[in-house]
Design a protein around this motif. Structure first.
Motif, short mmCIF file in Angstrom:
data_model
loop_
_atom_site.label_atom_id
_atom_site.label_comp_id
_atom_site.label_asym_id
_atom_site.label_seq_id
_atom_site.Cartn_x
_atom_site.Cartn_y
_atom_site.Cartn_z
N GLY A 33 5.12 30.29 123.59
CA GLY A 33 4.29 28.98 122.81
C GLY A 33 3.26 29.30 122.89
O GLY A 33 2.17 28.62 122.39
N LEU A 34 2.68 29.46 123.95
CA LEU A 34 1.02 29.36 124.25
C LEU A 34 0.51 30.74 123.50
O LEU A 34 -0.42 30.42 122.87
N ILE A 35 1.47 31.82 123.32
CA ILE A 35 0.38 33.01 123.15
C ILE A 35 0.47 32.31 121.24
O ILE A 35 -0.31 33.21 120.99
N SER A 36 1.80 31.64 121.36
CA SER A 36 1.52 31.83 119.61
C SER A 36 0.29 30.84 118.69
O SER A 36 -0.21 30.96 118.06
N ILE A 37 -0.07 29.84 119.79
CA ILE A 37 -1.01 28.78 119.78
C ILE A 37 -2.58 29.71 119.92
O ILE A 37 -2.92 29.43 118.58
N MET A 38 -2.15 30.65 120.84
CA MET A 38 -4.03 31.09 121.17
C MET A 38 -3.60 32.09 119.33
O MET A 38 -5.04 32.04 119.20
N MET A 39 -2.85 32.85 119.59
CA MET A 39 -2.91 32.91 118.04
C MET A 39 -3.45 32.72 116.58
O MET A 39 -4.69 33.03 116.28
N GLY A 40 -2.60 31.36 116.91
CA GLY A 40 -2.85 30.85 115.49
C GLY A 40 -4.29 29.87 116.11
O GLY A 40 -5.51 30.47 114.76
N LEU A 41 -4.90 29.57 116.94
CA LEU A 41 -6.50 29.35 116.84
C LEU A 41 -7.53 30.44 116.45
O LEU A 41 -8.32 30.23 116.04
N MET A 42 -6.91 31.79 117.11
CA MET A 42 -7.84 33.12 117.01
C MET A 42 -8.14 33.06 115.57
O MET A 42 -9.00 33.20 114.89
N PHE A 43 -6.98 32.97 114.73
CA PHE A 43 -6.98 33.40 113.63
C PHE A 43 -7.98 31.98 112.84
O PHE A 43 -8.47 32.39 111.66
N LEU A 44 -7.25 30.94 112.75
CA LEU A 44 -8.69 29.84 112.82
C LEU A 44 -9.49 30.02 112.44
O LEU A 44 -10.57 30.18 111.75
N PHE A 45 -10.07 30.37 114.38
CA PHE A 45 -11.29 30.61 114.40
C PHE A 45 -11.66 31.96 113.39
O PHE A 45 -12.91 31.40 113.00
N MET A 46 -11.66 32.92 113.04
CA MET A 46 -11.59 33.75 112.49
C MET A 46 -12.01 33.31 111.11
O MET A 46 -13.05 33.95 110.82
N LEU A 47 -11.13 33.02 110.88
CA LEU A 47 -11.16 32.69 108.78
C LEU A 47 -13.08 31.14 108.56
O LEU A 47 -13.34 31.75 108.43
N PHE A 48 -12.86 30.61 109.86
CA PHE A 48 -13.65 29.49 109.72
C PHE A 48 -15.22 30.53 110.13
O PHE A 48 -15.74 30.19 109.79
N TYR A 49 -15.20 31.41 111.04
CA TYR A 49 -16.41 31.92 111.04
C TYR A 49 -17.19 32.71 110.45
O TYR A 49 -17.58 33.34 109.52
N GLY A 50 -15.84 34.00 109.50
CA GLY A 50 -15.32 34.31 108.19
C GLY A 50 -16.46 33.42 106.70
O GLY A 50 -17.57 33.69 106.49
N ILE A 51 -16.39 32.63 107.06
CA ILE A 51 -16.40 31.11 105.74
C ILE A 51 -17.97 31.22 106.31
O ILE A 51 -19.01 31.33 105.32
N VAL A 52 -18.21 29.97 107.61
CA VAL A 52 -19.06 30.29 107.37
C VAL A 52 -20.38 30.83 107.98
O VAL A 52 -21.69 30.79 107.34
#
Lengths: 432, 299
Positions: A33-52
């Motif tokens: 569960g923890l790994i899934s959340i971390m992965m999700g957060l990472m992708f979210l961060f990548m998305l936001f970082y890319g856009i911003v």
């Protein structure tokens, strides 16, 4: 009996023996569960970082300061100050004259063309608007900040490298040297890009803005909300509280559930066939877009509302019916107030989906290139996701950052909508 | 190894004994089912000048025959208790009096329930005035998630019993007083009804029921979720209320039936087995099943 009890393994020993395995599987599950959340957060961060990181520069724009001489001879030779006459004057001539004065050594025709292309064509519109708003300017001189061309903008922001060979660049070396001269004289600066938030679409990236698409989205969503919320809630209440349970209501229920899974482009085709071809509604209009998205949102709202109504404890209904409330009074005074938070959540989810929807709107012509800001639901308009799609499709380098900036605006809109939903839900939620 | 075999044998023996016992009980119940058709309700099913007169009531849940051919009168100013093992149809029968069975899918009621010269089981009867006349208190306290005041005021308000705020206030206060709750809640009328204790919540529900001034109050195991002190309070309350209302109470608690009711009806598997004065039912029951039940042989 004693012998029996002693020969049997003690219960506590069996439990203890099984413990390590249980702990292990628990740990495993937790870490997955923890790994899934971390992965999700990472992708979210990548998305936001890319856009911003790609988009933040779009909020600034390069401006060039021009010494404007609003020459009466050129603008209004007859001195009538008549609006029609003023609006048809060649303002680009003014810009050219001003640039020519700044760089007197540029005499060659080709070089002159290169010089003039440093300033956006928007400068002429800006000057026309200045003169039309304030005819007293005629005959005076003034310093005016006008937007630079998008190629200049890209160079200043560092998106175009100076060290690539001249033949592979859109800006010539000589243009770059002029820009350096301007920069040295502090006549070339980056300023906040208000045009991005106030303009409609444009072929020129430096003039293109998000306001038209934003208004289009707002009008479309208003139409969607007005149609789908009351209809959806009324349908849900009827099906849940009043409808007899028979094969007809079963059929309706199955159809509503299936409707939620219909690909959105089908709704677009329906809108095209029914509203535009058959009912002759205006093309590209938020009215039609809103109608189509309302169809698409209805099943979501109905299903969520039914769920919310179903979760109201039956004891409340019994209590109300028991004192002699009619079915309508029971629903209105007791069931609906308890179901409202859930209904609102479903509605907002549906609206958020409608806000991000592109495919059905392509079918009804909301993908057109529309410069004007729509002022009502009948005007041609486009919406934010379609605008993003259009810009992403444009070849100019400057549209890349504008695409990301438009995504930020869309996400901001979504964020505000969700925040509103949470506030509303908190307001209606009964904590007893 | 030998030990384990021994253990298994012992376990089997226990199982067998349990099965045997179960079979015996089943036989006992089966005899009851077999003799159903020629069963007649024992005791006085009618009273002079009844408040409600039920004739040949049958209730079906789909195919399930939950209440079988019950005929019973409810007297004026009387508390009648309905007792019987779980699933015997007493709650279902109770819910016929205010047509609450209408809200249940597939539920079908036949027979006549005469009240004030009207058959309230007739489909043309409007349930709204009926339920105003026949109030109900449920097994689990179910106050509305609103203030204490709003809970009591809801009924009078929807029925238009009060002309203005002053009258409504008066109704709320008297209802709460009659339900014996006024002293405990007079300072927190604006607090949620669900913040009260279980016993208070149930009395609030009684106040809510009597606020519309009904003529009959149905109580479906009103004390099953309450502690003995709250139960005593509710029982005392029923004693007071029966001066004005007919009260029909379903209960699992035989002592409660014996304490509060004037008449008792014993139900068994959908049949009304025996009706009589509470004293008679509990001292010299006429039917074997009644005796078995009240002496705790099954149920």
């Amino acid at each position: 009996m004693n012998k029996l009890a002693s020969s049997r393994p003690k219960t506590i020993d069996l439990i203890n023996a099984s413990l390590p395995k249980r702990h292990l599987s628990e740990k495993l599950f937790r870490s997955i569960g923890l790994i899934s959340i971390m992965m999700g957060l990472m992708f979210l961060f990548m998305l936001f970082y890319g856009i911003v990181s790609k988009g933040y520069t779009a909020f600034q724009q390069t401006f060039i300061q021009l010494e404007m001489n609003f020459d009466e001879q050129l603008l209004d030779p007859e001195g009538t100050r008549h609006r029609d006459a003023l609006s048809t004057v060649d303002y680009s001539g003014l810009v050219k004259a001003s640039l020519g004065k700044m760089f007197p050594d540029v005499t060659d025709r080709n070089e002159k063309r290169l010089l003039y292309s440093l300033v956006s064509t928007g400068a002429t519109y800006q000057l026309r608007k200045m003169v039309m708003d304030k005819p007293a300017l005629i005959g005076q001189a003034q310093q005016v900040w006008v937007p630079a061309d998008d190629e200049v903008d890209m160079l200043i922001k560092g998106h175009v490298m100076r060290d690539v060979p001249e033949t592979e660049r859109r800006l010539r070396d000589v243009q770059i040297s002029w820009l350096d001269q301007l920069e040295a004289k502090e006549k070339l600066v980056l300023k906040f890009n208000t045009a991005f938030f106030t303009n409609g679409d444009s072929r020129e990236p430096e003039l293109a803005g998000i306001w038209g698409a934003l208004m289009g989205s707002i009008y479309t969503l208003i139409v969607t909300l007005i149609l789908s919320f009351p209809m959806g809630v009324a349908t849900a209440i009827y099906l849940e509280e009043f409808a007899p349970k028979n094969k007809w209501t079963d059929l309706i229920e199955v159809n509503i559930n299936n409707l939620a899974a219909v690909p959105s482009i089908i709704f677009g085709l329906l809108g095209l066939a029914v509203f535009i071809n058959f009912m002759s509604f205006p093309r590209s209009a938020p009215l039609v877009g809103g109608l189509v998205l309302a169809f698409m949102t209805l099943p979501t709202i109905i299903i969520a509302s039914r769920g919310a109504l179903k979760s109201v404890p039956p004891s409340i209904r019994e209590a109300a019916l028991g004192v002699g409330a009619s079915a309508m009074q029971t629903v209105y005074f007791h069931v609906l107030p308890l179901a409202i938070p859930g209904i609102l959540t479903g509605t907002i989810i549906g609206m958020a989906r409608a806000l991000g929807e592109t495919a059905p709107l392509l079918m009804i012509g909301m993908v057109a290139f529309i410069v004007n800001i729509p002022s009502n639901i009948f005007d041609p308009a486009t919406v934010l996701p379609v605008q993003i799609f259009l810009w992403a499709d444009s070849p100019e380098r400057a549209f890349v950052e504008r695409t990301s900036a438009a995504i930020m605006v869309l996400l901001g809109f979504l964020f505000i909508m969700n925040a509103l939903a949470i506030i509303l839900r908190k307001k209606f939620e009964r904590r007893w | 190894m030998a030990d384990i075999v021994e253990i298994e044998q012992q376990d089997n023996q226990i199982e067998r004994r349990k099965k045997e016992r179960r079979k015996q009980t089943r036989i006992h119940l089966q005899t009851a089912i077999v003799t159903r058709d020629n069963r007649q309700t024992i005791g006085e099913i009618t009273v002079a000048d009844p408040r409600i007169r039920c004739t040949d009531i049958d209730v079906f849940y789909g195919d399930k025959h939950a209440v079988r051919n019950v005929t019973l009168d409810i007297g004026r100013q009387e508390i009648i208790a309905m007792i019987g093992p779980s699933g015997c149809g007493k709650s279902t029968f109770l819910r016929c009096f205010n047509r609450m069975n209408d809200t249940i899918e597939n539920c079908h009621v036949t027979g006549k329930i005469m009240m004030d010269g009207q058959d309230i089981n007739d489909k043309s009867i409007d349930v709204v005035p009926l339920r105003a006349k026949v109030g109900m208190v449920f097994q689990k306290p179910n106050p509305f998630p609103k203030s204490v005041y709003e809970n009591v005021a809801f009924g009078p308000r929807i029925h238009g019993l009060a002309k203005d705020k002053v009258e409504l206030d008066e109704i709320v206060v008297t209802s709460l007083k009659r339900a014996g709750l006024w002293e405990e809640v007079k300072d927190r009328l604006d607090q949620p009804g669900t913040s009260l204790s279980g016993g208070q919540q149930q009395r609030l529900c009684i106040a809510r029921a009597i606020a519309v001034n009904p003529e009959v109050i149905l109580m479906d195991e009103p004390c099953s979720a309450l502690d003995p002190i709250a139960t005593t309070k509710i029982e005392e309350l029923m004693d007071k209320l029966c001066a004005d209302y007919s009260i029909v109470i379903v209960t699992h608690n035989m002592q409660q039936a014996a304490r509060v009711s004037h008449r008792t009806a014993y139900f068994h598997l959908g049949d009304l087995i025996e009706v009589g004065t509470t004293e008679q039912i509990f001292t010299k029951p006429g039917h074997q099943l009644t005796e078995d039940y009240i002496t705790g042989r099954f149920g």
